[in-house]
Design a protein around this motif. Sequence first.
Motif, PDB file in Angstrom:
ATOM      1  N   THR A  12       0.841  -1.189   0.000  1.00 24.17           N
ATOM      2  CA  THR A  12       0.000   0.000   0.000  1.00 24.17           C
ATOM      3  C   THR A  12       0.876   1.238   0.000  1.00 24.17           C
ATOM      4  O   THR A  12       2.091   1.169   0.225  1.00 24.17           O
ATOM      5  CB  THR A  12      -0.914   0.032   1.225  1.00 24.17           C
ATOM      6  N   LEU A  13       0.259   2.367  -0.190  1.00 23.73           N
ATOM      7  CA  LEU A  13       1.006   3.624  -0.186  1.00 23.73           C
ATOM      8  C   LEU A  13       1.649   3.871   1.179  1.00 23.73           C
ATOM      9  O   LEU A  13       2.809   4.277   1.267  1.00 23.73           O
ATOM     10  CB  LEU A  13       0.078   4.771  -0.562  1.00 23.73           C
ATOM     11  N   LYS A  14       0.877   3.597   2.219  1.00 21.38           N
ATOM     12  CA  LYS A  14       1.406   3.818   3.572  1.00 21.38           C
ATOM     13  C   LYS A  14       2.615   2.935   3.848  1.00 21.38           C
ATOM     14  O   LYS A  14       3.642   3.396   4.368  1.00 21.38           O
ATOM     15  CB  LYS A  14       0.312   3.547   4.599  1.00 21.38           C
ATOM     16  N   ASP A  15       2.521   1.646   3.491  1.00 26.72           N
ATOM     17  CA  ASP A  15       3.630   0.724   3.733  1.00 26.72           C
ATOM     18  C   ASP A  15       4.828   1.064   2.852  1.00 26.72           C
ATOM     19  O   ASP A  15       5.979   0.943   3.282  1.00 26.72           O
ATOM     20  CB  ASP A  15       3.188  -0.719   3.485  1.00 26.72           C
ATOM     21  N   GLY A  16       4.577   1.459   1.624  1.00 20.94           N
ATOM     22  CA  GLY A  16       5.669   1.776   0.722  1.00 20.94           C
ATOM     23  C   GLY A  16       6.483   2.972   1.164  1.00 20.94           C
ATOM     24  O   GLY A  16       7.710   3.004   1.023  1.00 20.94           O
TER      25      GLY A  16
END
Length: 234
Positions: free
Chosen positions: A37-41
């Motif tokens: 996800t964007l947050k994890d990336g």
Amino acid sequence: MVARCSFWTDSWSTVGPLSRYAPQLFTAISRTGRKRTLKDGLDQNLWARAIVGALTAQVLCHYLQVWELLRGVTLNPLQSDRFIWKWSSKYSASSTYRAFFAGSTTLLGARELWKTKAPPRVKFFFWLALHIQLWTAERRKRHGLQEVDDCALCAQAPETEGHLFLGCVFARELWFSLLLPIGLATIMPEHDEDIREWWMRQLRRLDPSAGPVLDSMFFACRLESLKGEEQQDI
């Protein structure tokens, strides 16, 4: 800024999906990295640690572009994810339809053409004329379909749309016979020119009530010219 969307495949940035913005870099990302996800990336730049493919020059170039893009990205943990429709403030079917024509250009005379009272086949014929897509002798010669491009009616000039509609001596004679009885001989064409510009110029000059009359004569004049051309070919 959304946090749950896909880092690589969702359109969360101004450049669209990163998988399309940096395709060579995307091919070098591991399968697990592509699902982040964007947050994890963004967390500790995990997106960069997922690069497992060969570091070619193109991959490195795309890497630097993405890195520069992400420098200004900051997630707001207090803001919920939401979809944003970029074509208007709120999504609607009409805005979707208008989006199909984003970047398109208007064709001079198109709107006026479809408002005229003429049979559909006549409107379609003149639609092709507005697009300069009629198979005149000049166009046939340009495509290697014949050796000469002389006008079939007068044999004095290349047969273009402007010549057949306005410049040919036979077309001008027909225009004169149609316009003189109703007192509009002053707008008679005198030479070859763009048919769209001539038509729009005359509509602006005339009283709005006379517009339909000019339209009918415009179509009739061209159809009569075509009949004369067919007889010449026979």
